[in-house]
Design a protein around this motif. Structure first.
Motif, mmCIF file in Angstrom:
data_model
loop_
_atom_site.group_PDB
_atom_site.id
_atom_site.type_symbol
_atom_site.label_atom_id
_atom_site.label_comp_id
_atom_site.label_asym_id
_atom_site.label_seq_id
_atom_site.Cartn_x
_atom_site.Cartn_y
_atom_site.Cartn_z
ATOM 1 N N ALA A 1 0.836 -1.203 0.000
ATOM 2 C CA ALA A 1 0.000 0.000 0.000
ATOM 3 C C ALA A 1 0.872 1.255 0.000
ATOM 4 O O ALA A 1 0.383 2.349 -0.289
ATOM 5 C CB ALA A 1 -0.921 -0.005 1.223
ATOM 6 N N ASN A 2 2.154 1.096 0.301
ATOM 7 C CA ASN A 2 3.111 2.198 0.314
ATOM 8 C C ASN A 2 3.882 2.280 -1.003
ATOM 9 O O ASN A 2 4.810 3.056 -1.132
ATOM 10 C CB ASN A 2 4.084 2.024 1.496
ATOM 11 C CG ASN A 2 4.955 3.241 1.717
ATOM 12 O OD1 ASN A 2 4.503 4.364 1.589
ATOM 13 N ND2 ASN A 2 6.217 3.011 2.035
ATOM 14 N N TRP A 3 3.514 1.465 -1.986
ATOM 15 C CA TRP A 3 4.209 1.460 -3.273
ATOM 16 C C TRP A 3 3.363 2.186 -4.306
ATOM 17 O O TRP A 3 2.133 2.137 -4.280
ATOM 18 C CB TRP A 3 4.426 0.034 -3.762
ATOM 19 C CG TRP A 3 5.336 -0.810 -2.943
ATOM 20 C CD1 TRP A 3 5.982 -0.480 -1.792
ATOM 21 C CD2 TRP A 3 5.664 -2.167 -3.207
ATOM 22 N NE1 TRP A 3 6.712 -1.543 -1.341
ATOM 23 C CE2 TRP A 3 6.532 -2.604 -2.181
ATOM 24 C CE3 TRP A 3 5.318 -3.071 -4.194
ATOM 25 C CZ2 TRP A 3 7.072 -3.888 -2.135
ATOM 26 C CZ3 TRP A 3 5.847 -4.348 -4.148
ATOM 27 C CH2 TRP A 3 6.711 -4.752 -3.138
ATOM 28 N N GLN A 4 4.051 2.853 -5.241
ATOM 29 C CA GLN A 4 3.367 3.438 -6.392
ATOM 30 C C GLN A 4 4.280 3.343 -7.607
ATOM 31 O O GLN A 4 5.497 3.437 -7.491
ATOM 32 C CB GLN A 4 2.962 4.889 -6.129
ATOM 33 C CG GLN A 4 4.121 5.859 -6.004
ATOM 34 C CD GLN A 4 3.657 7.274 -5.781
ATOM 35 O OE1 GLN A 4 2.530 7.638 -6.101
ATOM 36 N NE2 GLN A 4 4.538 8.112 -5.231
ATOM 37 N N PRO A 5 3.689 3.139 -8.782
ATOM 38 C CA PRO A 5 4.499 3.074 -10.005
ATOM 39 C C PRO A 5 4.791 4.487 -10.505
ATOM 40 O O PRO A 5 3.894 5.332 -10.557
ATOM 41 C CB PRO A 5 3.583 2.326 -10.981
ATOM 42 C CG PRO A 5 2.190 2.702 -10.532
ATOM 43 C CD PRO A 5 2.272 2.857 -9.039
ATOM 44 N N LEU A 6 6.047 4.759 -10.823
ATOM 45 C CA LEU A 6 6.424 6.064 -11.361
ATOM 46 C C LEU A 6 7.365 5.891 -12.544
ATOM 47 O O LEU A 6 8.141 4.926 -12.601
ATOM 48 C CB LEU A 6 7.127 6.917 -10.301
ATOM 49 C CG LEU A 6 6.322 7.369 -9.088
ATOM 50 C CD1 LEU A 6 7.211 8.162 -8.139
ATOM 51 C CD2 LEU A 6 5.103 8.167 -9.483
ATOM 52 N N CYS A 7 7.329 6.855 -13.474
ATOM 53 C CA CYS A 7 8.342 6.881 -14.538
ATOM 54 C C CYS A 7 9.631 7.422 -13.905
ATOM 55 O O CYS A 7 9.619 7.964 -12.803
ATOM 56 C CB CYS A 7 7.874 7.755 -15.698
ATOM 57 S SG CYS A 7 7.639 9.504 -15.290
ATOM 58 N N ARG A 8 10.740 7.281 -14.601
ATOM 59 C CA ARG A 8 12.016 7.726 -14.025
ATOM 60 C C ARG A 8 12.038 9.223 -13.702
ATOM 61 O O ARG A 8 12.489 9.601 -12.623
ATOM 62 C CB ARG A 8 13.177 7.343 -14.942
ATOM 63 C CG ARG A 8 13.537 5.892 -14.790
ATOM 64 C CD ARG A 8 14.888 5.548 -15.403
ATOM 65 N NE ARG A 8 15.218 4.177 -15.064
ATOM 66 C CZ ARG A 8 14.847 3.118 -15.767
ATOM 67 N NH1 ARG A 8 14.148 3.274 -16.876
ATOM 68 N NH2 ARG A 8 15.175 1.907 -15.384
ATOM 69 N N PRO A 9 11.575 10.094 -14.609
ATOM 70 C CA PRO A 9 11.607 11.522 -14.260
ATOM 71 C C PRO A 9 10.777 11.859 -13.015
ATOM 72 O O PRO A 9 11.223 12.640 -12.168
ATOM 73 C CB PRO A 9 11.046 12.221 -15.512
ATOM 74 C CG PRO A 9 11.329 11.265 -16.626
ATOM 75 C CD PRO A 9 11.189 9.896 -16.016
ATOM 76 N N CYS A 10 9.596 11.275 -12.894
ATOM 77 C CA CYS A 10 8.764 11.557 -11.714
ATOM 78 C C CYS A 10 9.419 11.016 -10.447
ATOM 79 O O CYS A 10 9.403 11.660 -9.402
ATOM 80 C CB CYS A 10 7.366 10.963 -11.884
ATOM 81 S SG CYS A 10 6.332 11.887 -13.060
ATOM 82 N N HIS A 11 10.017 9.814 -10.540
ATOM 83 C CA HIS A 11 10.674 9.229 -9.371
ATOM 84 C C HIS A 11 11.886 10.066 -8.961
ATOM 85 O O HIS A 11 12.091 10.346 -7.776
ATOM 86 C CB HIS A 11 11.084 7.789 -9.655
ATOM 87 C CG HIS A 11 11.562 7.067 -8.448
ATOM 88 N ND1 HIS A 11 12.865 6.676 -8.299
ATOM 89 C CD2 HIS A 11 10.920 6.681 -7.316
ATOM 90 C CE1 HIS A 11 13.007 6.068 -7.131
ATOM 91 N NE2 HIS A 11 11.837 6.060 -6.511
ATOM 92 N N SER A 12 12.665 10.505 -9.931
ATOM 93 C CA SER A 12 13.838 11.340 -9.639
ATOM 94 C C SER A 12 13.420 12.656 -8.998
ATOM 95 O O SER A 12 14.041 13.112 -8.035
ATOM 96 C CB SER A 12 14.626 11.629 -10.918
ATOM 97 O OG SER A 12 15.180 10.442 -11.414
ATOM 98 N N ARG A 13 12.366 13.251 -9.521
ATOM 99 C CA ARG A 13 11.877 14.516 -8.977
ATOM 100 C C ARG A 13 11.411 14.334 -7.535
ATOM 101 O O ARG A 13 11.750 15.117 -6.650
ATOM 102 C CB ARG A 13 10.748 15.042 -9.862
ATOM 103 C CG ARG A 13 10.277 16.423 -9.566
ATOM 104 C CD ARG A 13 9.311 16.997 -10.610
ATOM 105 N NE ARG A 13 8.495 16.058 -11.342
ATOM 106 C CZ ARG A 13 8.744 15.657 -12.606
ATOM 107 N NH1 ARG A 13 9.795 16.118 -13.255
ATOM 108 N NH2 ARG A 13 7.938 14.813 -13.198
#
Length: 137
Positions: A104-116
């Motif tokens: 429940a603490n996980w979310q999928p992100l693209c690399r730019p969103c994750h880096s930001r």
């Protein structure tokens, strides 16, 4: 293009167009920025339990999660369709196994969103930077 004064304290030289520092201070500013980034990255990796991400268990769980959640959650919120490449811990786990494995603490992100998001957490943590890391005012 308009040239401005170098932003180094006390410097009255002109900075090249589009730059913040004159030639004399540009290298110093770049070295400070590299040092800040390296300290932040080392601190974040140590806090996050970097060995966790190298385990086979995590790699398998990550692959299954991305297969089930293939789109970036942040981009989807903006109406964009972008493939997710990272599994982000919504609340940073800081080595806590409970938060690490709580799906429940996980979310999928693209690399730019994750880096930001990671940069925000590292460089602008809630409550501000610790006094030992921040500058004296």
């Amino acid at each position: 293009m308009i040239r401005k004064l170098c932003c180094a304290p006390g410097c009255e030289e002109l900075a090249p167009a589009g730059q913040a520092h004159c030639a004399d201070h540009a290298a110093e500013a770049e070295a400070r920025a590299r040092s800040r980034k390296a300290r932040a990255k080392a601190g974040a990796a140590a806090q996050a339990g970097a060995a966790f991400y190298a385990t086979g268990r995590w790699r398998r769980a990550r692959a299954r999660f991305l297969a089930a959640h293939p789109l970036c959650a942040d981009c989807a919120g903006l109406g964009l369709v972008v493939a997710a490449a990272e599994v982000d811990h919504i609340r940073p786990h800081r080595g806590d196994p409970g938060l690490m494995w709580d799906r429940a603490n996980w979310q999928p992100l693209c690399r730019p969103c994750h880096s930001r998001k990671t940069a925000r957490e590292v460089f602008h943590p809630p409550g501000g930077i610790a006094k030992s890391e921040g500058s004296a005012r």
